[in-house]
Motif scaffolding. Structure first.
Motif, short mmCIF file in Angstrom:
data_model
loop_
_atom_site.label_atom_id
_atom_site.label_comp_id
_atom_site.label_asym_id
_atom_site.label_seq_id
_atom_site.Cartn_x
_atom_site.Cartn_y
_atom_site.Cartn_z
N LEU A 105 -97.61 -42.52 8.72
CA LEU A 105 -97.20 -41.28 9.39
C LEU A 105 -98.25 -40.79 10.38
O LEU A 105 -97.91 -40.30 11.46
N SER A 106 -99.52 -40.92 10.00
CA SER A 106 -100.58 -40.42 10.88
C SER A 106 -100.69 -41.23 12.17
O SER A 106 -101.24 -40.75 13.17
N ASP A 107 -100.15 -42.45 12.16
CA ASP A 107 -100.18 -43.30 13.35
C ASP A 107 -99.02 -43.01 14.32
O ASP A 107 -98.98 -43.57 15.41
N LYS A 108 -98.08 -42.16 13.91
CA LYS A 108 -96.96 -41.84 14.77
C LYS A 108 -97.44 -41.04 15.98
O LYS A 108 -98.28 -40.14 15.85
N GLU A 109 -96.91 -41.36 17.14
CA GLU A 109 -97.27 -40.67 18.37
C GLU A 109 -96.02 -40.38 19.19
O GLU A 109 -95.00 -41.06 19.05
N ALA A 110 -96.11 -39.40 20.07
CA ALA A 110 -95.00 -39.09 20.96
C ALA A 110 -94.64 -40.30 21.83
O ALA A 110 -93.47 -40.51 22.17
N GLU A 111 -95.65 -41.09 22.14
CA GLU A 111 -95.44 -42.27 22.99
C GLU A 111 -94.48 -43.26 22.35
O GLU A 111 -93.85 -44.07 23.05
N ASP A 112 -94.32 -43.20 21.03
CA ASP A 112 -93.41 -44.10 20.34
C ASP A 112 -91.96 -43.92 20.78
O ASP A 112 -91.13 -44.82 20.61
N LEU A 113 -91.66 -42.76 21.36
CA LEU A 113 -90.31 -42.48 21.82
C LEU A 113 -89.99 -43.10 23.18
O LEU A 113 -88.83 -43.20 23.57
N ARG A 114 -91.04 -43.50 23.92
CA ARG A 114 -90.85 -43.84 25.32
C ARG A 114 -89.81 -44.95 25.54
O ARG A 114 -88.94 -44.83 26.40
N SER A 115 -89.91 -46.04 24.78
CA SER A 115 -89.00 -47.17 25.03
C SER A 115 -87.55 -46.76 24.83
O SER A 115 -86.67 -47.14 25.61
N SER A 116 -87.29 -45.97 23.78
CA SER A 116 -85.92 -45.50 23.54
C SER A 116 -85.51 -44.49 24.61
O SER A 116 -84.35 -44.47 25.05
N TRP A 117 -86.46 -43.68 25.04
CA TRP A 117 -86.19 -42.65 26.05
C TRP A 117 -85.78 -43.28 27.39
O TRP A 117 -84.90 -42.77 28.07
N GLU A 118 -86.42 -44.36 27.74
CA GLU A 118 -86.18 -44.97 29.04
C GLU A 118 -84.98 -45.91 29.07
O GLU A 118 -84.60 -46.41 30.13
N THR A 119 -84.37 -46.16 27.91
CA THR A 119 -83.17 -46.99 27.87
C THR A 119 -82.02 -46.29 28.60
O THR A 119 -81.90 -45.06 28.53
N THR A 120 -81.21 -47.04 29.31
CA THR A 120 -80.19 -46.43 30.18
C THR A 120 -78.75 -46.63 29.70
O THR A 120 -77.81 -46.45 30.47
N THR A 121 -78.57 -46.99 28.44
CA THR A 121 -77.21 -47.14 27.93
C THR A 121 -76.58 -45.76 27.71
O THR A 121 -77.28 -44.73 27.67
N ALA A 122 -75.27 -45.74 27.54
CA ALA A 122 -74.57 -44.48 27.30
C ALA A 122 -75.05 -43.82 26.01
O ALA A 122 -75.23 -42.59 25.95
N ILE A 123 -75.27 -44.64 24.97
CA ILE A 123 -75.75 -44.10 23.69
C ILE A 123 -77.15 -43.51 23.87
O ILE A 123 -77.45 -42.42 23.35
N ALA A 124 -78.01 -44.21 24.62
CA ALA A 124 -79.36 -43.72 24.86
C ALA A 124 -79.33 -42.40 25.62
O ALA A 124 -80.13 -41.48 25.35
N ASN A 125 -78.40 -42.28 26.57
CA ASN A 125 -78.26 -41.02 27.31
C ASN A 125 -77.88 -39.87 26.38
O ASN A 125 -78.42 -38.76 26.48
N ASP A 126 -76.96 -40.15 25.47
CA ASP A 126 -76.55 -39.13 24.50
C ASP A 126 -77.72 -38.75 23.59
O ASP A 126 -77.92 -37.57 23.28
#
Length: 219
Positions: A105-126
């Motif tokens: 848990l202590s190794d979790k970072e906001a940066e971990d979201l980036r790859s999912s955030w930058e995905t361009t599928t319809a589900i990723a947009n939602d």
């Protein structure tokens, strides 16, 4: 010597009473965390990072701590070797698991979201829009950045200081995740020390050692 031996046995009992109290507190905290985390339970981007399970894991750790420490209490107080053996083995496993969980848990970072955030599928947009709505943020690095592939639900002309979602995620981690990580590591270390002390008492007290080794798999 009899009083000293009795003192050692009572010390093992006392350690397990403290652990029972710890187990009750952790379980109560876990239930509270589950309730507090309800509004995050369906946030898809948090689910991808397994952060929606924290309340469940805390509650589970509390219940296991409670059950195992009760076994240790019974083993020490009633000289029930099978319970004492279960207590020693189980707490070795639990303490190491808690420390590993805390480190994870202590190794979790906001940066971990980036790859999912930058995905361009319809589900990723939602998923991205859902995250922005729940955390009242816009964009990722900046509230107007290019990764925001659909309109933000917040009027940035009216609220220009709206946090980017990376900052909102860091705040979430600092308030909701890192304290749990620290608590898990502290509890794991405490349980590890409790086992070391318990084994030290058993193996330095002749009668307790003989009782344990006579046949540890039978009461």
């Amino acid at each position: 010597m009899g009083k000293f031996k009795d003192y050692k046995r009572k010390s093992v009992v006392a350690i397990n009473i403290i652990l029972v109290i710890f187990g009750i507190i952790i379980t109560a905290y876990g239930v509270s965390a589950q309730n507090a985390a309800q509004r995050y339970s369906n946030v898809a981007l948090l689910t991808l990072l397994d952060l929606n399970l924290i309340g469940d894991l805390i509650t589970f750790a509390g219940i296991i701590t409670l059950v195992v420490s009760l076994a240790g209490f019974l083993g020490a107080y009633f000289k029930f070797r099978k319970a004492l053996l279960f207590y020693i083995v189980a707490f070795w496993i639990i303490s190491i698991a808690l420390i590993a969980f805390g480190k994870y848990l202590s190794d979790k970072e906001a940066e971990d979201l980036r790859s999912s955030w930058e995905t361009t599928t319809a589900i990723a947009n939602d998923n991205r829009l859902q995250f922005m709505q729940v955390f009242a943020c816009c964009g990722f690095d900046r509230n107007t950045d290019s990764y925001q592939l659909q309109s933000c639900h917040i009027d940035l002309n009216k609220y220009p200081n709206t946090l980017p979602c990376s900052a909102a995620m860091r705040t979430f981690l600092e308030n909701e995740v890192y304290p749990v990580a620290t608590s898990a590591i502290v509890l794991g270390v405490f349980e590890l020390l409790a086992i070391v002390v318990t084994m030290g008492i058993i193996f330095t007290e002749k009668e307790m050692k003989e009782e344990f080794y006579e046949n540890p798999f039978h009461g």
